[in-house]
Design a protein around this motif. Structure first.
Motif, PDB file in Angstrom:
ATOM      1  N   VAL A  43      45.706  33.962  37.467  1.00 33.89           N
ATOM      2  CA  VAL A  43      46.489  34.216  38.215  1.00 33.89           C
ATOM      3  C   VAL A  43      48.264  33.780  37.463  1.00 33.89           C
ATOM      4  O   VAL A  43      49.436  34.365  37.204  1.00 33.89           O
ATOM      5  N   LYS A  44      48.654  32.662  37.243  1.00 34.35           N
ATOM      6  CA  LYS A  44      49.508  31.260  37.206  1.00 34.35           C
ATOM      7  C   LYS A  44      49.448  31.689  35.951  1.00 34.35           C
ATOM      8  O   LYS A  44      50.687  32.202  35.549  1.00 34.35           O
ATOM      9  N   ARG A  45      48.622  32.272  34.319  1.00 32.00           N
ATOM     10  CA  ARG A  45      49.087  32.389  32.989  1.00 32.00           C
ATOM     11  C   ARG A  45      49.546  33.816  33.077  1.00 32.00           C
ATOM     12  O   ARG A  45      49.816  34.135  32.677  1.00 32.00           O
ATOM     13  N   ILE A  46      48.563  34.768  34.046  1.00 31.16           N
ATOM     14  CA  ILE A  46      49.481  36.633  34.187  1.00 31.16           C
ATOM     15  C   ILE A  46      51.319  36.391  34.380  1.00 31.16           C
ATOM     16  O   ILE A  46      51.585  36.346  33.426  1.00 31.16           O
ATOM     17  N   ARG A  48      52.988  33.389  33.975  1.00 31.96           N
ATOM     18  CA  ARG A  48      53.704  33.476  32.336  1.00 31.96           C
ATOM     19  C   ARG A  48      54.091  33.925  31.474  1.00 31.96           C
ATOM     20  O   ARG A  48      55.144  34.030  30.564  1.00 31.96           O
ATOM     21  N   THR A  49      52.879  34.904  31.380  1.00 30.76           N
ATOM     22  CA  THR A  49      52.072  36.172  29.723  1.00 30.76           C
ATOM     23  C   THR A  49      53.637  36.707  30.433  1.00 30.76           C
ATOM     24  O   THR A  49      54.154  37.372  29.602  1.00 30.76           O
ATOM     25  N   ARG A  50      53.878  37.105  31.758  1.00 34.78           N
ATOM     26  CA  ARG A  50      55.306  38.678  32.238  1.00 34.78           C
ATOM     27  C   ARG A  50      56.134  38.380  32.480  1.00 34.78           C
ATOM     28  O   ARG A  50      56.942  38.512  32.798  1.00 34.78           O
ATOM     29  N   ALA A  51      56.588  36.715  32.050  1.00 31.11           N
ATOM     30  CA  ALA A  51      57.517  36.096  32.882  1.00 31.11           C
ATOM     31  C   ALA A  51      58.467  36.422  34.350  1.00 31.11           C
ATOM     32  O   ALA A  51      59.647  37.202  34.364  1.00 31.11           O
ATOM     33  N   LEU A  52      57.039  36.876  35.097  1.00 33.23           N
ATOM     34  CA  LEU A  52      57.604  36.736  36.049  1.00 33.23           C
ATOM     35  C   LEU A  52      57.998  35.361  37.185  1.00 33.23           C
ATOM     36  O   LEU A  52      57.322  34.135  36.484  1.00 33.23           O
ATOM     37  N   ASP A  53      58.890  35.974  38.607  1.00 35.13           N
ATOM     38  CA  ASP A  53      59.431  35.357  39.210  1.00 35.13           C
ATOM     39  C   ASP A  53      58.427  35.122  40.342  1.00 35.13           C
ATOM     40  O   ASP A  53      58.219  35.628  41.179  1.00 35.13           O
ATOM     41  N   GLU A  54      58.096  33.519  40.160  1.00 34.44           N
ATOM     42  CA  GLU A  54      56.675  32.617  41.404  1.00 34.44           C
ATOM     43  C   GLU A  54      57.770  33.614  42.617  1.00 34.44           C
ATOM     44  O   GLU A  54      57.106  32.987  43.723  1.00 34.44           O
ATOM     45  N   SER A  55      59.493  32.864  42.882  1.00 36.13           N
ATOM     46  CA  SER A  55      60.190  33.222  44.257  1.00 36.13           C
ATOM     47  C   SER A  55      59.310  34.328  45.000  1.00 36.13           C
ATOM     48  O   SER A  55      59.734  34.786  46.239  1.00 36.13           O
ATOM     49  N   GLU A  92      49.870  45.517  40.346  1.00 31.56           N
ATOM     50  CA  GLU A  92      50.380  45.838  38.223  1.00 31.56           C
ATOM     51  C   GLU A  92      49.320  43.796  37.562  1.00 31.56           C
ATOM     52  O   GLU A  92      48.904  44.148  37.299  1.00 31.56           O
ATOM     53  N   ILE A  93      49.493  42.735  38.930  1.00 26.79           N
ATOM     54  CA  ILE A  93      48.846  41.925  38.446  1.00 26.79           C
ATOM     55  C   ILE A  93      47.416  41.700  38.142  1.00 26.79           C
ATOM     56  O   ILE A  93      46.942  41.288  37.951  1.00 26.79           O
ATOM     57  N   TYR A  94      46.946  42.337  39.736  1.00 24.37           N
ATOM     58  CA  TYR A  94      45.744  42.233  40.394  1.00 24.37           C
ATOM     59  C   TYR A  94      44.819  43.150  38.846  1.00 24.37           C
ATOM     60  O   TYR A  94      43.639  42.584  38.132  1.00 24.37           O
ATOM     61  N   ARG A  95      45.789  44.802  38.294  1.00 26.30           N
ATOM     62  CA  ARG A  95      45.106  45.342  37.358  1.00 26.30           C
ATOM     63  C   ARG A  95      45.001  44.045  36.066  1.00 26.30           C
ATOM     64  O   ARG A  95      44.274  44.424  35.698  1.00 26.30           O
ATOM     65  N   GLU A  96      45.422  43.324  35.888  1.00 23.72           N
ATOM     66  CA  GLU A  96      45.948  42.441  34.865  1.00 23.72           C
ATOM     67  C   GLU A  96      44.599  41.486  35.149  1.00 23.72           C
ATOM     68  O   GLU A  96      43.894  40.931  34.024  1.00 23.72           O
ATOM     69  N   TYR A  97      44.524  40.800  36.406  1.00 25.94           N
ATOM     70  CA  TYR A  97      43.951  39.620  36.787  1.00 25.94           C
ATOM     71  C   TYR A  97      42.241  40.307  36.119  1.00 25.94           C
ATOM     72  O   TYR A  97      41.417  39.867  35.854  1.00 25.94           O
ATOM     73  N   GLU A  98      42.314  41.582  36.731  1.00 26.06           N
ATOM     74  CA  GLU A  98      40.929  42.224  36.639  1.00 26.06           C
ATOM     75  C   GLU A  98      40.393  42.682  34.481  1.00 26.06           C
ATOM     76  O   GLU A  98      39.647  42.482  34.548  1.00 26.06           O
TER      77      GLU A  98
END
Length: 185
Positions: A43-46, A48-55, A92-98
């Motif tokens: 999940v953290k790799r996703i 980073r690659t998507r430049a998502l805001d963890e907050s 979307e994160i779930y989709r990529e994780y899957e």
């Protein structure tokens, strides 16, 4: 005689089922099981690659969302805006994780159950093996059974197998994981 008996947790039995029928379940023979730390790394790799805001959605919240959807029996492509309007990013994160897990032959604990359920629902030949094999199905700590576990039990006992459960609703400890003391659908 205990030869041939399958004794274990839902996850352990699902694991055994998937090892035997890995091809039918669309898994490589050497699929690996992820623990929570492994899941979180993906999940953290996703992020980073998507430049998502963890907050906005912390990675642990995304992981909780993924596991909760799987425990409800929902694949990422089945989550709609009406299903989770505030969680489209998490979907979307779930989709990529899957996708990562499928490409890499990785299975998390919730996936063990969901993949086993899907296998038994879509492959009548595999289901028939276990309907004929399991004449008695016994479940201890039934109060901690979640929706997907109940659906597995329902499938495996639909031919009139002897089905016996033991549970105490005062001892339910897995409501955070979707366990439901009340009658399951």
């Amino acid at each position: 005689n205990t030869r041939g008996m399958w004794i274990g947790t839902f996850h352990g039995i699902a694991h055994q089922l998937l090892r035997i029928h890995h091809e039918a379940a669309q898994l490589p023979s050497g699929f690996q099981i992820l623990d929570t730390d492994d899941q979180l790394r993906i999940v953290k790799r996703i992020y980073r690659t998507r430049a998502l805001d963890e907050s906005r959605y912390p990675p642990k919240q995304a992981l909780w969302f993924i596991n909760a959807q799987k425990e409800r029996g929902l694949r990422s492509h089945r989550i709609s805006a009406s299903e989770a309007p505030d969680y489209l990013q998490l979907a979307e994160i779930y989709r990529e994780y899957e996708a990562i897990c499928n490409r890499s032959g990785l299975v998390d604990f919730a996936e063990l159950l969901l993949r086993s359920l899907e296998l038994l629902q879509t492959r009548d030949d595999v289901l028939e093996i276990y309907l004929n094999r399991f004449k008695h199905v016994l479940v201890d700590e039934f109060q901690d059974t979640n929706h997907i576990q109940y659906r597995l039990l329902h499938l495996l006992t639909r031919k009139g197998q002897n089905f016996f459960v033991v549970g105490d609703d005062d001892q339910s400890i897995y409501s955070w994981r979707g366990a439901q003391v009340q009658v399951l659908p």
